[in-house]
Design a protein around this motif. Sequence first.
Motif, short mmCIF file in Angstrom:
data_model
loop_
_atom_site.label_atom_id
_atom_site.label_comp_id
_atom_site.label_asym_id
_atom_site.label_seq_id
_atom_site.Cartn_x
_atom_site.Cartn_y
_atom_site.Cartn_z
N ARG A 136 1.30 -7.51 3.09
CA ARG A 136 1.06 -6.29 3.86
C ARG A 136 1.31 -5.02 3.06
NH1 ARG A 136 3.58 -7.12 9.95
NH2 ARG A 136 2.16 -8.77 10.65
N TRP A 137 2.30 -5.05 2.18
CA TRP A 137 2.74 -3.82 1.52
C TRP A 137 2.18 -3.63 0.11
CZ3 TRP A 137 5.56 0.31 3.34
CH2 TRP A 137 6.08 0.18 4.63
N PHE A 138 1.57 -4.68 -0.46
CA PHE A 138 1.10 -4.58 -1.84
C PHE A 138 -0.34 -5.07 -1.95
CE2 PHE A 138 5.66 -4.70 -2.16
CZ PHE A 138 5.96 -3.82 -3.19
N VAL A 139 -1.13 -4.35 -2.74
CA VAL A 139 -2.44 -4.81 -3.17
C VAL A 139 -2.35 -5.18 -4.65
CG1 VAL A 139 -4.84 -4.17 -3.57
CG2 VAL A 139 -3.72 -3.52 -1.43
N SER A 140 -1.83 -4.25 -5.44
CA SER A 140 -1.57 -4.56 -6.85
C SER A 140 -0.28 -5.38 -6.97
CB SER A 140 -1.40 -3.26 -7.65
OG SER A 140 -2.58 -2.50 -7.63
N HIS A 141 -0.29 -6.28 -7.92
CA HIS A 141 0.92 -7.04 -8.29
C HIS A 141 1.48 -7.90 -7.16
CE1 HIS A 141 0.66 -4.48 -11.76
NE2 HIS A 141 0.98 -3.40 -11.08
N ARG A 142 0.62 -8.39 -6.29
CA ARG A 142 1.12 -9.25 -5.21
C ARG A 142 1.81 -10.50 -5.77
NH1 ARG A 142 -3.97 -9.00 -1.31
NH2 ARG A 142 -3.35 -7.34 0.12
N GLY A 143 1.19 -11.10 -6.77
CA GLY A 143 1.79 -12.29 -7.35
C GLY A 143 3.16 -12.02 -7.94
N PRO A 206 -1.00 0.37 1.62
CA PRO A 206 -0.27 -0.53 0.72
C PRO A 206 -0.28 -0.03 -0.72
CG PRO A 206 -1.68 -1.79 2.20
CD PRO A 206 -2.03 -0.35 2.39
N TYR A 207 0.73 -0.40 -1.45
CA TYR A 207 0.83 0.00 -2.85
C TYR A 207 -0.35 -0.58 -3.64
CZ TYR A 207 2.64 0.58 -7.57
OH TYR A 207 2.80 0.93 -8.88
N GLY A 208 -1.05 0.31 -4.35
CA GLY A 208 -2.19 -0.12 -5.14
C GLY A 208 -3.50 -0.09 -4.40
N SER A 209 -3.52 0.45 -3.16
CA SER A 209 -4.76 0.55 -2.39
C SER A 209 -5.71 1.56 -3.03
CB SER A 209 -4.47 0.97 -0.96
OG SER A 209 -3.73 0.00 -0.28
N PRO A 210 -7.02 1.42 -2.80
CA PRO A 210 -7.97 2.44 -3.28
C PRO A 210 -7.65 3.80 -2.69
CG PRO A 210 -9.13 0.45 -2.53
CD PRO A 210 -7.69 0.29 -2.14
N ALA A 211 -8.06 4.86 -3.36
CA ALA A 211 -7.74 6.22 -2.93
C ALA A 211 -8.31 6.55 -1.56
CB ALA A 211 -8.27 7.22 -3.97
N ASP A 212 -9.42 5.93 -1.20
CA ASP A 212 -10.05 6.23 0.10
C ASP A 212 -9.58 5.31 1.22
OD1 ASP A 212 -11.22 3.97 -0.90
OD2 ASP A 212 -13.29 4.56 -0.46
N ALA A 213 -8.56 4.49 0.97
CA ALA A 213 -8.07 3.58 2.00
C ALA A 213 -7.42 4.36 3.14
CB ALA A 213 -7.06 2.60 1.40
N VAL A 214 -7.56 3.84 4.35
CA VAL A 214 -7.02 4.49 5.55
C VAL A 214 -5.82 3.70 6.06
CG1 VAL A 214 -7.53 5.19 7.92
CG2 VAL A 214 -9.32 5.33 6.16
#
Length: 429
Positions: A136-143, A206-214
Amino acid sequence: MTLTAAPVVRRRRLHRAWVVATVTMLALVAAAGFRSSTGALLEPLERDFGWSRGVTSGAVSLNLIVYGLTAPFAAALMGRFGIRRVVPLALVLTAAGSGLTLVMTSAWQLWALWGFAVGIGTGALALVFGAIVANRWFVSHRGLVTGVFSAASSTGQLVFLPLIAHLVDGPGWRWAAGIVAVFALVLSPVVWLVMRDSPGDIGETPYGSPADAVPVPAPRTPGAATLALTTLREVSGTWTFWALFVSFWVCGWSTNGLIGTHFIPAAHDHGMAETTSASLLALIGIFDIVGTIASGWLTDRIDPRLLLFMYYLLRGLSLLWVDQLLGDSIHPSLFLFVLFYGLDWVATVPPTVALCRSHFGLERSGVVFGWVFASHMVGAGVAASFAGWTRESTGTYLTAWLTAGILCLAAAVVCLMIPAERHRRPDLV
């Protein structure tokens, strides 16, 4: 002359995801504290109450099985009521179960407290909880984050186990159980104050989301039990689910069930002091921190199926030799086993979580991993009783070591048979 304003330097604000991740780690450490103490408490409880190894191992087995079976329903409860509500209550239940052991007088109370109270409390704080937070909180570096959360369980072992062993050797096992209870109880309000169910609840992405994420608040899913059982029914027709289910069952057998529960008494059978063997088990926890974080980093870059194959293969080979390595003192070969087993302890978690996410989708992955994790702890519970039974009937743990080694080699083959990923993973970096 024209004056040019100096550029404004904006400091990057720490993303709330890292604060939530820190609190998640502390909760996982608290949950691991009591579970890691059981191996050090088996013999003291047997001496104090006159219980057999079968009675104490049975209580550990019940704890591990309830712990594992709680996980998928806890994941669904977090979807229904939110992480912020479920986790503090789980910490309170863990504290109560641990604290009430101070006044128990009979074996059924040990089974009720270790098996059900602590089993349910720590089951809600299992790695499923960490996987949900990471997703839920991370897009980048989930692993990588999943690897850090997995290592938090070993940190609990590292923090508590040497202290517990020394307390058992000094004022007694009741002090050890009391410290775990106090730590869990104090942490509960901290989690309530800091934790949020998702970034969208506080207007963030979430951390690492695209700039246009809502920002999107965490959805509420009604019917926690129904969701858990429906998800199981839907995924149980796939080979991937059963491959992960079986391999993680073996993972639990060879870690929490065997090494985590019986390493200290097995080393004691060979003449090693309990404090020394407890320190070795804690050392496994130290190396596991490195190994699991590294596994998370590798999972972001390498096919998770290949990682699982290597982890189970090497673990199986090491278990075939461990009985010959144990003795009354630490020697280089035994230290090498501790080093290797620590690096491999729960290195299986990040690639397993990644395969759940890539094959079953982000929304269902938490509950799916909950069921896979349940198999891990059921395997651990069966192994704890099996190893205790073989020790009682043969006077040695040799059969337990060899059985675990063969099972790990079989799990390595099963992991190679998992199909390629169905979804392109967005977390690759």
